[in-house]
Motif scaffolding. Structure first.
Motif, PDB file in Angstrom:
ATOM      1  N   VAL A  68      -4.967   5.393  -4.922  1.00 12.06           N
ATOM      2  CA  VAL A  68      -4.660   4.309  -3.978  1.00 12.06           C
ATOM      3  C   VAL A  68      -4.444   3.023  -4.766  1.00 12.06           C
ATOM      4  CG1 VAL A  68      -5.637   2.813  -2.182  1.00 12.06           C
ATOM      5  CG2 VAL A  68      -5.819   5.296  -1.972  1.00 12.06           C
ATOM      6  N   ASP A  69      -3.406   2.275  -4.383  1.00 13.97           N
ATOM      7  CA  ASP A  69      -3.154   0.943  -4.936  1.00 13.97           C
ATOM      8  C   ASP A  69      -3.657  -0.090  -3.934  1.00 13.97           C
ATOM      9  OD1 ASP A  69      -1.830   1.962  -7.183  1.00 13.97           O
ATOM     10  OD2 ASP A  69       0.105   1.980  -6.149  1.00 13.97           O
ATOM     11  N   MET A  70      -4.305  -1.129  -4.451  1.00 12.83           N
ATOM     12  CA  MET A  70      -4.819  -2.158  -3.554  1.00 12.83           C
ATOM     13  C   MET A  70      -4.617  -3.532  -4.187  1.00 12.83           C
ATOM     14  SD  MET A  70      -8.760  -2.784  -2.273  1.00 12.83           S
ATOM     15  CE  MET A  70      -8.867  -1.228  -1.403  1.00 12.83           C
ATOM     16  N   GLU A  71      -4.160  -4.470  -3.370  1.00  6.37           N
ATOM     17  CA  GLU A  71      -4.101  -5.872  -3.772  1.00  6.37           C
ATOM     18  C   GLU A  71      -4.682  -6.680  -2.629  1.00  6.37           C
ATOM     19  OE1 GLU A  71      -0.959  -9.276  -5.321  1.00  6.37           O
ATOM     20  OE2 GLU A  71      -0.502  -7.148  -5.597  1.00  6.37           O
ATOM     21  N   ALA A  72      -5.717  -7.437  -2.928  1.00 10.44           N
ATOM     22  CA  ALA A  72      -6.457  -8.163  -1.893  1.00 10.44           C
ATOM     23  C   ALA A  72      -5.537  -9.002  -1.021  1.00 10.44           C
ATOM     24  CB  ALA A  72      -7.507  -9.058  -2.545  1.00 10.44           C
ATOM     25  N   ASN A  73      -5.747  -8.870   0.290  1.00 12.38           N
ATOM     26  CA  ASN A  73      -5.009  -9.638   1.305  1.00 12.38           C
ATOM     27  C   ASN A  73      -3.509  -9.335   1.336  1.00 12.38           C
ATOM     28  OD1 ASN A  73      -7.409 -11.065   2.039  1.00 12.38           O
ATOM     29  ND2 ASN A  73      -7.097 -12.409   0.273  1.00 12.38           N
ATOM     30  N   ARG A  74      -3.089  -8.276   0.655  1.00  9.12           N
ATOM     31  CA  ARG A  74      -1.670  -7.921   0.691  1.00  9.12           C
ATOM     32  C   ARG A  74      -1.446  -6.491   1.177  1.00  9.12           C
ATOM     33  NH1 ARG A  74       2.040  -9.141  -4.191  1.00  9.12           N
ATOM     34  NH2 ARG A  74       3.498  -8.546  -2.545  1.00  9.12           N
ATOM     35  N   TYR A  75      -2.018  -5.527   0.488  1.00  9.02           N
ATOM     36  CA  TYR A  75      -1.797  -4.145   0.909  1.00  9.02           C
ATOM     37  C   TYR A  75      -2.866  -3.219   0.336  1.00  9.02           C
ATOM     38  CZ  TYR A  75       0.265  -3.834  -3.771  1.00  9.02           C
ATOM     39  OH  TYR A  75       0.468  -3.893  -5.129  1.00  9.02           O
ATOM     40  N   THR A  76      -3.024  -2.105   1.028  1.00 11.47           N
ATOM     41  CA  THR A  76      -3.763  -0.952   0.529  1.00 11.47           C
ATOM     42  C   THR A  76      -2.880   0.239   0.843  1.00 11.47           C
ATOM     43  OG1 THR A  76      -5.897  -1.986   1.043  1.00 11.47           O
ATOM     44  CG2 THR A  76      -5.885   0.392   0.682  1.00 11.47           C
ATOM     45  N   ARG A  77      -2.470   0.974  -0.167  1.00 10.83           N
ATOM     46  CA  ARG A  77      -1.492   2.041   0.068  1.00 10.83           C
ATOM     47  C   ARG A  77      -1.711   3.204  -0.893  1.00 10.83           C
ATOM     48  NH1 ARG A  77       3.390  -1.793  -2.219  1.00 10.83           N
ATOM     49  NH2 ARG A  77       2.943  -1.516  -4.451  1.00 10.83           N
ATOM     50  N   ILE A  78      -1.232   4.365  -0.481  1.00  7.38           N
ATOM     51  CA  ILE A  78      -1.270   5.538  -1.348  1.00  7.38           C
ATOM     52  C   ILE A  78      -0.366   5.267  -2.549  1.00  7.38           C
ATOM     53  CG2 ILE A  78      -0.876   8.017  -1.516  1.00  7.38           C
ATOM     54  CD1 ILE A  78      -3.124   7.195   0.399  1.00  7.38           C
ATOM     55  N   ALA A  79      -0.860   5.567  -3.736  1.00  7.54           N
ATOM     56  CA  ALA A  79      -0.096   5.300  -4.954  1.00  7.54           C
ATOM     57  C   ALA A  79       1.166   6.169  -4.994  1.00  7.54           C
ATOM     58  CB  ALA A  79      -0.955   5.582  -6.177  1.00  7.54           C
ATOM     59  N   THR A  80       2.165   5.686  -5.713  1.00 12.16           N
ATOM     60  CA  THR A  80       3.399   6.445  -5.933  1.00 12.16           C
ATOM     61  C   THR A  80       3.391   6.941  -7.371  1.00 12.16           C
ATOM     62  OG1 THR A  80       4.599   5.091  -4.338  1.00 12.16           O
ATOM     63  CG2 THR A  80       5.913   6.360  -5.916  1.00 12.16           C
ATOM     64  N   PRO A  81       3.212   8.236  -7.588  1.00 11.96           N
ATOM     65  CA  PRO A  81       3.054   8.752  -8.951  1.00 11.96           C
ATOM     66  C   PRO A  81       4.372   8.803  -9.709  1.00 11.96           C
ATOM     67  CG  PRO A  81       3.021  10.556  -7.382  1.00 11.96           C
ATOM     68  CD  PRO A  81       3.065   9.289  -6.574  1.00 11.96           C
ATOM     69  N   SER A  82       4.256   8.756 -11.033  1.00 14.26           N
ATOM     70  CA  SER A  82       5.419   8.878 -11.905  1.00 14.26           C
ATOM     71  C   SER A  82       5.210  10.039 -12.869  1.00 14.26           C
ATOM     72  CB  SER A  82       5.631   7.595 -12.701  1.00 14.26           C
ATOM     73  OG  SER A  82       4.601   7.423 -13.661  1.00 14.26           O
ATOM     74  N   ALA A  83       6.291  10.501 -13.472  1.00 14.67           N
ATOM     75  CA  ALA A  83       6.202  11.598 -14.438  1.00 14.67           C
ATOM     76  C   ALA A  83       5.342  11.196 -15.633  1.00 14.67           C
ATOM     77  CB  ALA A  83       7.598  12.011 -14.896  1.00 14.67           C
ATOM     78  N   LYS A  84       5.458   9.941 -16.078  1.00 21.43           N
ATOM     79  CA  LYS A  84       4.673   9.481 -17.230  1.00 21.43           C
ATOM     80  C   LYS A  84       3.177   9.502 -16.899  1.00 21.43           C
ATOM     81  CE  LYS A  84       4.048   7.440 -21.294  1.00 21.43           C
ATOM     82  NZ  LYS A  84       2.613   7.110 -21.264  1.00 21.43           N
TER      83      LYS A  84
END
Length: 222
Positions: A68-84
């Motif tokens: 999960v990616d989170m930035e205070a007061n902006r969003y909480t969202r499922i992460a988007t994975p990359s091949a790297k």
């Protein structure tokens, strides 16, 4: 996000936040929660049937896992994975598997040996039938060997890494590695002989073969 019927039950054996974490992990794995999807507290409360506190505690753990990616007061969202990210996590997981084999195989008791050999045979069966359960078997073997090391730090690191690799693998179809069956006979012999160095060598060779496999597939797609 479609809101399924609540399936969370209060369990005397687990903290509620851990039950919520398991449900959210499963939802990420089966696609109910998709990469890039924003998480809404009210929807999660309705779905899971619990208060915001255990949900936020579970989300904090998912952030630690990299799911999960989170930035205070902006969003909480499922992460988007990359091949790297997948390559990096897989490399670390295979390194942990090598350590687990080296340190854990000599410490296996009779029950541990039986469990390890059962997983190896499951791997053989699933690889021969090209069943995606191969990935689940590999994870189960890793967890078993790491637990056998009796190294709490290694077990903690592995516990946080496994969900991340499983999540990142959702975008990496090539992670299904049928040729794993070539390593199973020497791995079985190492387990029955309690030979940690031999088991570690099998895992190390398998890691090199898997890396070559991934690079070849990606070069062909480029």
């Amino acid at each position: 996000m479609p809101v399924p019927k609540s399936t969370v039950e209060n369990s005397p054996r687990k903290l509620l936040r851990d039950v919520v974490l398991e449900k959210m992990l499963a939802a990420i794995q089966d696609g109910t929660l998709q990469a890039g999807e924003r998480l809404n507290d009210d929807e999660l409360v309705r779905w899971l049937g619990v208060s915001r506190t255990p949900i936020r505690e579970a989300i904090a753990k998912l952030v630690d896992y990299g799911l999960v990616d989170m930035e205070a007061n902006r969003y909480t969202r499922i992460a988007t994975p990359s091949a790297k990210q997948f390559d990096d996590a897989l490399q670390v997981m295979l390194g942990f598997a090598e350590l687990g084999a080296r340190w854990g195989v000599p410490k296996l008791d009779a029950a541990g040996e039986k469990a390890a050999l059962g997983i190896i045979e499951d791997l053989r069966s699933h690889a021969e039938s090209e069943d995606r359960a191969v990935n689940r078997d590999l994870t189960a073997l890793l967890v078993l060997l790491v637990r056998a090391t009796d190294n709490a730090l290694l077990e903690t690191f592995t516990g946080s890494l496994v969900p991340r690799v499983q999540f990142l693998a959702l975008t990496a179809e090539e992670f299904i590695f049928w040729d794993v069956k070539q390593a199973l006979d020497p791995l079985r012999a190492a387990v029955t002989g309690r030979d940690g160095e031999a088991a570690a060598a099998v895992i190390r060779a398998l890691a090199r073969t898997l890396d070559d496999h991934l690079q070849t597939l990606r070069a062909a797609r480029a």
